[in-house]
Design an enzyme around this catalytic site. Sequence first.
Site, PDB file in Angstrom:
ATOM      1  N   LYS A 128      52.215   6.961  70.018  1.00 11.21           N
ATOM      2  CA  LYS A 128      50.939   6.235  70.086  1.00 11.21           C
ATOM      3  C   LYS A 128      50.324   6.201  68.689  1.00 11.21           C
ATOM      4  CE  LYS A 128      46.687   6.433  72.967  1.00 11.21           C
ATOM      5  NZ  LYS A 128      46.042   7.182  74.084  1.00 11.21           N
ATOM      6  N   SER A 136      44.668   4.391  78.065  1.00 15.97           N
ATOM      7  CA  SER A 136      44.715   3.771  76.752  1.00 15.97           C
ATOM      8  C   SER A 136      46.096   3.817  76.086  1.00 15.97           C
ATOM      9  CB  SER A 136      43.718   4.471  75.821  1.00 15.97           C
ATOM     10  OG  SER A 136      44.107   5.812  75.602  1.00 15.97           O
ATOM     11  N   SER A 148      44.736   8.748  80.164  1.00 10.77           N
ATOM     12  CA  SER A 148      45.389   7.709  79.359  1.00 10.77           C
ATOM     13  C   SER A 148      46.913   7.703  79.333  1.00 10.77           C
ATOM     14  CB  SER A 148      44.878   7.758  77.929  1.00 10.77           C
ATOM     15  OG  SER A 148      43.675   7.053  77.862  1.00 10.77           O
TER      16      SER A 148
HETATM   17  N1  GLN Z   1      40.116   5.646  80.451  1.00 12.70           N
HETATM   18  C1  GLN Z   1      39.485   6.846  79.992  1.00 12.70           C
HETATM   19  C2  GLN Z   1      38.465   6.516  78.942  1.00 12.70           C
HETATM   20  O1  GLN Z   1      38.330   5.387  78.636  1.00 12.70           O
HETATM   21  C3  GLN Z   1      40.500   7.808  79.470  1.00 12.70           C
HETATM   22  C4  GLN Z   1      40.882   7.553  78.070  1.00 12.70           C
HETATM   23  C5  GLN Z   1      41.877   8.544  77.572  1.00 12.70           C
HETATM   24  O2  GLN Z   1      42.393   9.356  78.333  1.00 12.70           O
HETATM   25  N2  GLN Z   1      42.120   8.521  76.277  1.00 12.70           N
HETATM   26  O3  GLN Z   1      37.819   7.368  78.437  1.00 12.70           O
END
Ligand code: GLN
Length: 484
Positions: free
Chosen positions: A76, A151, A175
């Site tokens: 990532k 994400s 994410s």
């Molecule tokens: N969807 C969650 C957020 O927007 C989790 C994001 C993540 O785990 N980096 O915070």
Amino acid sequence: MTVSTAADWREGLDAGDLSSEALVRASFDRMRRLDGRLHAILAMDEDRSLQLARRADARLRAGERSPVLGLPIVFKDNLHWSGLQVSCGSRILAGYQAPYDATVVERLLAAGAVPVAKANLDEFAMGSSGEYSAFGSTRNPWDTDRVPGGSSSGSVVAVSAGYAPLALGSDTGGSVRLPASFCNVTALRPTYGVLSRYGLTAMASSLDQVGPIAATAADIALTLGAMAGRDPRDSTSVDLPGMDRLAPLRPGNLRGLRIGLPVEYFGDGLEPGVRDLLDAALQVFAAQGAEIREVSLPHTRYAIDTYYLLCTSEVSSNLSRFDGVRFGHRAAAGSLPEMIAETRDQGLGMEVKRRILLGAFCLSRGYYDAFYLKALKARTLIAEDFRRAFESVDILATPVSPGIAFPFGAKTDDPLAMYLADAFTVTAPLAGIPCLSMPAGFTAGLPAGIQLIGPAFSDVMLLETAHAFQSLTRHHLETPSLSA
Ligand code: GLN
């Protein structure tokens, strides 16, 4: 078509039937062929990857054997791999070169894994759909009109579309697990501290963890073993118990395994198609002698509020470093305060700005007690719920998300609807406990996962349980057709 797993490649490499160089060339061919459509990848350096592959081949020829030696992996783009960009999906860091290796990257390189690309993501890992990258959305390989989930959108799609058998994402509130569910792969969020956060760009430090992604739990075990353990550069890191059971991973014994179903996760919001898949998955466990019973996690209803208060508070603090002074984009503007304001205005996207504002508000005088402190207390109650549940069950099984992959644009105008996609994934991170998402089958032609959650440091047991399930099912072997 069915998937080729890292474990398959591992055998081929060890037997001398395959070379790392050939695997890495195949990765690049596939990325070139498909990524114009999927947009999972932000950066690559083919010469460098091929050089690393040839080095891995030399180690293999010299008789060295280790779980990730010679295997392609995608990172990532919020993880530092020196010399390549680490953009975090943000204009403010466009083209910024990582000056050092993250600990997880350093350990994988030492073990002979071959990085092949940096993957797209929601800006600074904030998002649930993959639509908040400043460099364009990633598409779901199962239906390119739908989001892949976020994400860690690009990392998950890289595995799902067969660019590489292994990838790393990060998981702050879901994410790696949410996109894994939307794209039919397996992803682990380890116990907080098992993987060093050194070199993972901070979003919400008390919640961030690196999360390995692969087709199967057995493949995840290969990477976890190479990365886990105490790192003096991250004071929250710890050693993982049961490391010796990771390679090769054996299927866990399901007979007598006590599986809890938290009633709060099976309410009205859950799409019926997803519910049916979960029921079918639970029958697989039950048929092997697992005991399934309902449990209650009564503070679950506060989880989204708690998570988004704490997360935004930490975000507002962590992201203050992006000010145009030390790295990344700098606006041409008059005074220093003007330059900083202008840099942040130009460089940061809508969702990131929203969180910085919310977080700064939560932490401000007069509101700190009402919001931040209250959320910390709720976090303790949520963790207590889990602790109590694990007095009567070994593991929890839940949906990963209330639904399946949604069409582009379906939630971008409604931040609350987007946040609700995380209702089942933010809870375990608040408690610091390990959880994974694995394929449970298909509804309306799209995949959905099942989430397993275990007590702190039960990471290996979670993987063994998932491996047992995957030895009995074939959902995880299905791959998207990606034709036309
Ligand atoms: N969807 C969650 C957020 O927007 C989790 C994001 C993540 O785990 N980096 O915070």
